[in-house]
Design an enzyme around this catalytic site. Structure first.
Site, short mmCIF file in Angstrom:
data_model
loop_
_atom_site.label_atom_id
_atom_site.label_comp_id
_atom_site.label_asym_id
_atom_site.label_seq_id
_atom_site.Cartn_x
_atom_site.Cartn_y
_atom_site.Cartn_z
CE LYS A 1 -1.88 -0.81 4.04
NZ LYS A 1 -1.17 -2.05 4.41
NE ARG B 1 -4.19 -0.95 9.79
CZ ARG B 1 -3.09 -0.46 9.20
NH1 ARG B 1 -3.05 0.78 8.78
NH2 ARG B 1 -2.04 -1.24 9.04
NE ARG C 1 7.36 -2.54 6.37
CZ ARG C 1 6.04 -2.31 6.49
NH1 ARG C 1 5.37 -1.75 5.49
NH2 ARG C 1 5.42 -2.68 7.58
NE ARG D 1 6.49 -0.09 10.50
CZ ARG D 1 5.33 -0.12 9.85
NH1 ARG D 1 5.23 0.46 8.66
NH2 ARG D 1 4.29 -0.71 10.37
NE ARG E 1 2.02 -4.46 11.51
CZ ARG E 1 3.11 -4.38 10.74
NH1 ARG E 1 4.26 -4.90 11.15
NH2 ARG E 1 3.05 -3.78 9.59
P1 ADP Z 1 1.37 -1.55 7.64
O1 ADP Z 1 1.21 -0.75 6.41
O2 ADP Z 1 2.59 -2.37 7.62
O3 ADP Z 1 0.15 -2.27 8.06
P2 ADP Z 1 1.09 0.92 9.13
O4 ADP Z 1 2.28 1.77 9.08
O5 ADP Z 1 -0.07 1.25 8.24
O6 ADP Z 1 1.59 -0.56 8.86
O7 ADP Z 1 0.52 0.82 10.60
C1 ADP Z 1 1.37 0.57 11.70
C2 ADP Z 1 0.54 0.49 12.97
O8 ADP Z 1 -0.08 1.77 13.21
C3 ADP Z 1 -0.62 -0.50 12.93
O9 ADP Z 1 -0.20 -1.81 13.28
C4 ADP Z 1 -1.54 0.12 14.01
O10 ADP Z 1 -1.08 -0.14 15.32
C5 ADP Z 1 -1.37 1.61 13.75
N1 ADP Z 1 -2.37 2.09 12.76
C6 ADP Z 1 -2.11 2.57 11.52
N2 ADP Z 1 -3.24 2.94 10.91
C7 ADP Z 1 -4.26 2.67 11.77
C8 ADP Z 1 -5.67 2.80 11.72
N3 ADP Z 1 -6.29 3.28 10.62
N4 ADP Z 1 -6.39 2.43 12.80
C9 ADP Z 1 -5.80 1.96 13.91
N5 ADP Z 1 -4.47 1.78 14.01
C10 ADP Z 1 -3.70 2.13 12.96
P1 ADP Z 2 2.29 -1.81 3.29
O1 ADP Z 2 2.28 -0.31 3.28
O2 ADP Z 2 1.07 -2.40 2.63
O3 ADP Z 2 2.54 -2.41 4.63
P2 ADP Z 2 4.86 -1.56 1.90
O4 ADP Z 2 4.58 -0.69 0.73
O5 ADP Z 2 5.58 -0.98 3.04
O6 ADP Z 2 3.48 -2.28 2.36
O7 ADP Z 2 5.63 -2.84 1.37
C1 ADP Z 2 6.05 -3.87 2.26
C2 ADP Z 2 7.46 -4.35 1.87
O8 ADP Z 2 7.37 -5.08 0.63
C3 ADP Z 2 8.46 -3.23 1.59
O9 ADP Z 2 9.73 -3.67 2.00
C4 ADP Z 2 8.39 -3.01 0.08
O10 ADP Z 2 9.63 -2.51 -0.45
C5 ADP Z 2 8.10 -4.41 -0.43
N1 ADP Z 2 7.20 -4.44 -1.59
C6 ADP Z 2 6.19 -3.60 -1.89
N2 ADP Z 2 5.58 -3.96 -3.03
C7 ADP Z 2 6.21 -5.09 -3.47
C8 ADP Z 2 6.04 -5.96 -4.61
N3 ADP Z 2 5.09 -5.72 -5.52
N4 ADP Z 2 6.86 -7.02 -4.71
C9 ADP Z 2 7.82 -7.24 -3.78
N5 ADP Z 2 8.04 -6.47 -2.68
C10 ADP Z 2 7.25 -5.40 -2.53
#
Ligand code: ADP
Ligand code: ADP
Length: 220
Positions: free
Chosen positions: A18, A93, A132, A165, A176
């Site tokens: 995302k 979410r 990541r 992270r 998660r």
């Molecule tokens: P990822 O994209 O890997 O899921 P995020 O950076 O979006 O991780 O989110 C990291 C953490 O921040 C989540 O595990 C949660 O604890 C919190 N968080 C992010 N967005 C939301 C949301 N919309 N509602 C509740 N908690 C959130």
């Molecule tokens: P999210 O925001 O959904 O948690 P990220 O954009 O942070 O996801 O991507 C998660 C990890 O996977 C990062 O290390 C990113 O560089 C890698 N990644 C993202 N898209 C792809 C893809 N299409 N194929 C392989 N790795 C990817």
């Protein structure tokens, strides 16, 4: 006539890409990426009371409560740089967050343009998590195998020393993913029922996912 603002949601489990895709589309369309996770991390870095409250939930891999999250995102969307729209990454979410988003957009005289559901099989998500890495300076996301920096472990843009992270450790990632299934995946049918959902195959190279997303966004 003024252009209608574009508000798009990136919906998908942790590691679905995302953030990566929202950042690319943001550069392409010239509208900001609004990542709730990044907003929380900024608050933690700046040691705000919101950051202190959110941290305990994030460290466990749980969602931060809706009342904290919604206020933070509403404030961000009301800023002038969102006048032409925003790409919502990681928000909403939960169903209450989605309902509240409708109200926030209505108050801004806008509405949702679409929801991009990024689909990736669970085993691929787990594999992505371990590699990541994030730049502490600009927040850019890399992957040691799938999207590596040009040199060693420093950011291509500003030379920041990349870090992993705290919540990307295997135990927390598992939690998660479970939280996503339980609390966030109901949003897929919520938005499908309203005709807003567009499904994206996120299990392809990053450039190919980006092409599919651009195609869908142009057709909206
Ligand atoms: P990822 O994209 O890997 O899921 P995020 O950076 O979006 O991780 O989110 C990291 C953490 O921040 C989540 O595990 C949660 O604890 C919190 N968080 C992010 N967005 C939301 C949301 N919309 N509602 C509740 N908690 C959130
Ligand atoms: P999210 O925001 O959904 O948690 P990220 O954009 O942070 O996801 O991507 C998660 C990890 O996977 C990062 O290390 C990113 O560089 C890698 N990644 C993202 N898209 C792809 C893809 N299409 N194929 C392989 N790795 C990817």
């Amino acid at each position: 006539m003024p252009k209608k603002p574009i508000f798009l949601i990136f919906l998908g489990p942790p590691m679905s890409g995302k953030g990566t895709q929202a950042a690319r589309l943001s550069r392409l369309l010239g509208i900001p990426q609004v990542s709730s996770g990044d907003l929380f991390r900024d608050n933690i870095k700046n040691q705000t009371s919101l950051g202190r409250e959110a941290k305990a939930y994030m460290d466990r891999g749980d969602l931060v409560p809706d009342e904290i999250t919604i206020g933070m995102v509403a404030e961000r969307l009301s800023r002038p740089d969102c006048a032409d729209g925003a790409l919502l990454d990681g928000f909403p979410r939960t169903i209450p967050q989605a309902e509240e988003l409708d109200r926030i957009l209505e108050e801004l005289g806008a509405s949702l343009s679409g929801v991009l559901a990024v689909n990736v099989p669970e085993e691929v998500l787990v594999e992505r998590a371990s590699g990541r890495r994030i730049c502490p300076v600009c927040g850019r996301t890399y992957h040691l195998t799938f999207n590596p920096p040009e040199q060693g472990s420093i950011c291509d843009v500003d030379g920041g020393e990349l870090y992993q992270r705290d919540d990307d450790l295997p135990e927390t990632v598992r939690q998660r993913l479970a939280v996503y299934q339980e609390q966030t995946s109901p949003l897929v049918s919520f938005y499908r029922d309203r005709g807003l959902l567009r499904e994206i195959n996120g299990d392809q190279p990053i450039d190919d996912v980006a092409k599919d997303i651009s195609g869908v966004v142009m057709s909206l």
